[in-house]
Motif scaffolding. Structure first.
Motif, short mmCIF file in Angstrom:
data_model
loop_
_atom_site.label_atom_id
_atom_site.label_comp_id
_atom_site.label_asym_id
_atom_site.label_seq_id
_atom_site.Cartn_x
_atom_site.Cartn_y
_atom_site.Cartn_z
N VAL A 142 -49.25 46.67 10.84
CA VAL A 142 -49.57 45.27 10.60
C VAL A 142 -50.16 44.65 11.86
CG1 VAL A 142 -48.62 43.01 10.01
CG2 VAL A 142 -47.78 45.06 8.84
N ARG A 143 -49.57 44.97 12.98
CA ARG A 143 -50.05 44.47 14.29
C ARG A 143 -51.51 44.86 14.49
NH1 ARG A 143 -50.02 47.17 19.37
NH2 ARG A 143 -49.56 45.85 21.19
N HIS A 144 -51.83 46.11 14.15
CA HIS A 144 -53.21 46.60 14.31
C HIS A 144 -54.15 45.91 13.32
CE1 HIS A 144 -56.47 49.39 15.15
NE2 HIS A 144 -56.56 49.64 13.85
N GLU A 145 -53.72 45.79 12.07
CA GLU A 145 -54.56 45.18 11.04
C GLU A 145 -54.88 43.72 11.36
OE1 GLU A 145 -52.40 45.79 7.47
OE2 GLU A 145 -52.89 47.92 7.31
N LEU A 146 -53.97 43.04 12.03
CA LEU A 146 -54.20 41.63 12.37
C LEU A 146 -54.96 41.48 13.69
CD1 LEU A 146 -50.82 39.96 11.31
CD2 LEU A 146 -53.01 39.96 10.10
N GLY A 147 -55.33 42.59 14.30
CA GLY A 147 -56.18 42.53 15.48
C GLY A 147 -55.47 42.35 16.80
N TYR A 148 -54.17 42.64 16.84
CA TYR A 148 -53.44 42.44 18.09
C TYR A 148 -53.28 43.73 18.90
CZ TYR A 148 -52.44 37.87 16.16
OH TYR A 148 -52.56 36.60 15.63
N SER A 149 -54.00 44.78 18.50
CA SER A 149 -53.96 46.01 19.29
C SER A 149 -54.77 45.83 20.58
CB SER A 149 -54.54 47.18 18.49
OG SER A 149 -53.79 47.39 17.32
N ARG A 150 -55.77 44.96 20.50
CA ARG A 150 -56.62 44.72 21.66
C ARG A 150 -56.61 43.23 21.98
NH1 ARG A 150 -61.98 48.32 20.03
NH2 ARG A 150 -60.89 50.35 19.86
N THR A 151 -55.92 42.88 23.01
CA THR A 151 -55.86 41.49 23.46
C THR A 151 -56.11 41.46 24.96
OG1 THR A 151 -53.46 41.69 23.73
CG2 THR A 151 -54.25 40.73 21.67
N GLU A 152 -56.59 40.34 25.45
CA GLU A 152 -56.89 40.22 26.88
C GLU A 152 -55.61 40.32 27.70
OE1 GLU A 152 -59.14 36.76 27.73
OE2 GLU A 152 -60.86 37.34 26.49
N LYS A 153 -54.52 39.75 27.18
CA LYS A 153 -53.24 39.84 27.85
C LYS A 153 -52.34 40.81 27.10
CE LYS A 153 -53.29 35.13 29.73
NZ LYS A 153 -52.55 33.84 29.82
N ARG A 154 -51.39 41.40 27.81
CA ARG A 154 -50.51 42.41 27.22
C ARG A 154 -49.73 41.82 26.06
NH1 ARG A 154 -45.19 44.26 28.65
NH2 ARG A 154 -45.15 42.66 30.25
N GLY A 188 -44.88 32.65 24.59
CA GLY A 188 -46.29 32.33 24.45
C GLY A 188 -46.95 33.04 23.28
N TRP A 189 -46.27 34.05 22.73
CA TRP A 189 -46.82 34.79 21.60
C TRP A 189 -46.10 34.45 20.28
CZ3 TRP A 189 -51.29 37.02 22.37
CH2 TRP A 189 -51.60 37.60 23.60
N ALA A 190 -45.31 33.39 20.25
CA ALA A 190 -44.49 33.10 19.07
C ALA A 190 -45.33 32.94 17.80
CB ALA A 190 -43.64 31.85 19.31
#
Length: 689
Positions: A142-154, A188-190
């Motif tokens: 799900v994390r990958h499908e929503l585009g959070y595999s690649r973010t500027e911050k960890r 910050g990621w809530a």
């Protein structure tokens, strides 16, 4: 035997707890009961006697719900109940106690109830259950499908995400509060996490899977619906809960929902041994239990300890007396001893290890087996120097913890095949299985899963065209799926069929295939004790065996070995001689456990639990210096230490203080001889000048 004779061995408080509210026909006419069972006070024996007493007095065992924290504990409780009831009822006891079918873990009982009520709550009765690793994998999809595999911050990893999700569910706390208290580094990621969690829930529902937390969450939701709660609660005349101090808010909600007036409800535990907040357990459940009911629940204290000497208990009582909030009790024992617990001052962790190894061998010479001795520690890495010293002295040891049976890749592979056939919509299981096939990448596996999701499994597989490089493995897999779906082999033969198919993959993927094969043989033996594939998958996921052949278990060539254990893993155990490492501020309490008042109180309880594991001898180690690893300030370094704040000066008279190594006459003689040798050497050199 007289009907009450089996109660004569109980002490007055135990007997009061056993007989509370029990009248003819096994009815518990009084309200709820809280049994505060101090360490070593016979808690399990008391609870087993209460269940047996209910059955002897006419209670229907099929209407008794007994909740424990492991399936093993439930089985042991059932055996004890049969043995106790048998003293009155003879052979009839076995027949009756076989009806004690609602004894198990919260998660196990929850799974059964959810299947029973699935049509009423919108669940597919054939749902499968994900373990923690599979849940994390699905979260990652799900994390990958929503585009959070690649973010500027960890961005938080799948393991962190599933931990946060689980904590929020079990603690019944808002996400922001959970992050602030336990996971501040992801602040910050809530908002993004809420989106992922919503997608995770949708994915589970679409695939017909539940995770561990769902087994409690759905049950608690049912308990919150008056009609459903009354129906489920009405199935049980008696609800008894072991280790209540280790429950979380979700589990407490379940109990209050099932028995809102508390009638027939008994919980047993010890607030002083509540040490699992990292699993979302809360001591508030047991502290607040009496006030949930009107009139309040009756509270009975079990204070007679059958494990430790009075001197050990006197010191442990003194430590826990400083707790900010607790049930006031004073453990006592009929076992006198002049030996007070020792506070052993040593220079550093090297000398600490040297002292323990020396004492362990001395104890062994005095007739105390290595297995009857244990070294406990707050964190696993604290035992490093000791492990080196034990190895140097050829002292065999076992360290509790390590690889769990179902965490090993080869066991998970075999179970994934069974789970995928049982529920073709389970994408995590399907993805794991398909990636075993040579030539199958992530994209091809996804295509297969999409195809299977649109129709019956076997025809879908038969019509799928695999890539040329996968052509060799594909027919065998399709044949396997067809055999398992048709159930032609029968259970547990299906597992052997999977093992045969998996064997070449095992040899290709792992150099130690022979060792891993032994685990699969063990898995097949376990499978034989279950009546069906579905029952096997459910039970094995909820209550996995302890270890694989890859775990550092008992030495094969030594019949005796020393026990090393974290304090958390030691709970419920006992040894004749116990050593506790690093009883200093920074270790107990941990530097990481002093952020809030509640955390400090739990650290105090950790020391109490460690101390009350000892039967005859207790040594608390006080190194003057210890090694700090990976701190944000100063890096890796030795720091000077102070005795734990939990043993203030005013209770030192409960301990015997010593320094090691002692200044012995032999040491003085050796020093003198050394000086003489130096002088003589100088004289000898002078002869040739």
């Amino acid at each position: 035997m007289h009907a009450a004779a089996y109660l004569e061995k109980l002490n007055p408080q135990q007997r009061q707890a056993v007989e509370h509210g029990v009248s003819g026909a096994g009815e518990a006419r009084k309200g709820p009961l809280l049994v505060i069972a101090g360490a070593g006070s016979g808690k399990t024996n008391t609870l087993a006697h209460r269940v047996a007493h209910l059955i002897v007095n006419g209670a229907d065992p099929r209407r008794i719900l007994l909740l424990t924290f492991s399936r093993r504990a439930a089985a042991e409780m059932a055996r004890r109940v049969e043995r106790i009831a048998g003293q009155v009822m003879g052979a009839n006891a076995a027949v009756l106690t076989e009806g004690l079918t609602w004894a198990g873990t919260f998660h196990g009982i929850g799974a059964r109830l959810l299947r029973d009520y699935a049509p009423q709550i919108g669940l597919d009765p054939n749902f499968t259950i994900h373990d923690r690793e599979d849940s994390a994998d699905l979260m990652n999809l799900v994390r990958h499908e929503l585009g959070y595999s690649r973010t500027e911050k960890r961005f938080p990893t799948k393991g962190t995400l599933i931990a946060i999700y689980s904590r929020a569910v079990n603690a019944e706390r808002p996400l922001e509060e959970v992050i602030a208290r336990s996971f501040p580094w992801v602040a910050g990621w809530a908002a993004e996490m809420k989106a992922i969690f919503a997608g995770y829930v949708e994915a589970k529902q679409a695939q017909g899977v539940l995770d561990y937390d769902d087994l409690l969450l759905y049950w608690a939701q049912m308990a919150g619906e008056p009609q459903l709660a009354a129906d489920i609660g009405g199935r049980f005349d008696h609800v008894l809960v072991d280790e209540y101090q280790d429950t979380n808010r979700l589990q407490a909600s379940i109990l209050i929902g099932l028995k809102p007036d508390g009638r027939g409800l008994t919980v047993v535990g010890d607030d002083a041994q509540s040490i699992y907040s990292f699993r979302a357990a809360t001591v508030r459940n047991i502290l607040d239990f009496p006030g949930h009911f009107s009139p309040r629940a009756e509270t009975i204290m079990l204070e007679q300890n059958y494990r430790s000497t009075q001197s050990i208990l006197r010191a442990a009582n003194a430590v826990i007396d400083f707790a900010a909030e607790r049930y006031a009790k004073n453990l006592w024992s009929e076992r006198p001893s002049l030996e007070r617990p020792a506070l052993v001052n040593v220079r550093d962790e090297i000398e600490q290890a040297n002292f323990i190894a020396t004492r362990v061998l001395e104890n062994r010479e005095d007739g105390i087996a290595l297995k009857s001795q244990a070294v406990l520690f707050r964190a696993s890495h604290h035992s490093g120097p000791l492990e080196v010293e034990l190895t140097r002295r050829n002292i065999p040891f076992v360290k509790f913890g390590g690889l769990k049976f179902l965490d090993s890749a080869h066991v998970k592979d075999v179970l994934a095949v069974l789970r995928f056939v049982e529920n073709p919509r389970d994408r995590v299981a399907g993805f794991r299985v398909l990636r075993l096939l040579s030539g199958f990448g992530a994209a091809t596996a996804a295509k297969v899963l999409d195809t299977v999701a649109t129709g019956p499994m076997v025809p879908s597989l038969e019509t799928f065209s695999p890539p040329p490089r996968a052509a060799q493995d594909w027919p065998g897999f399709v044949t396997l799926a067809r055999d398992l779906k048709s159930r032609a082999t029968g259970w547990p033969g299906e597992l052997d069929r999977v093992r045969q198919w998996y064997e070449p993959h095992l040899e290709r993927l792992h150099e130690d295939a022979a060792t891993r094969q032994a685990d699969l043989v063990q898995l097949a033996q376990i499978a034989g004790s279950y009546p069906s594939r579905a029952r096997f998958l459910t039970k094995l996921t909820l209550d996995p065996p302890d270890a694989t052949s890859a775990e550092a278990g008992p030495p094969h060539l030594d019949e005796d070995y020393l026990i090393l254990s974290t304090i958390h893993s030691s709970k419920g155990q006992e040894w004749k001689s116990v050593f506790v490492l690093n009883v200093i501020d920074g270790c107990i309490p941990s530097d990481l456990g002093v952020g809030t008042k509640d955390e400090i109180e739990e650290e105090r309880r950790l020391l109490y639990v460690a101390m009350t594991r000892a039967k005859d001898s207790l040594s608390l180690m006080l190194p003057q210096r210890f090694f700090v690893h990976g701190q944000s300030r100063g890096g890796d370094r030795h720091v000077y230490a102070a005795r734990t704040r939990f043993i203030p000066p005013r209770i030192l008279d409960h301990f015997a203080t010593s320094v090691w190594p002692p200044a012995t006459p032999e040491a003085a003689t050796a020093a003198s001889a050394s000086e003489v040798r130096i002088d003589l050497s100088a004289r000898m050199r002078g002869m040739w000048r």
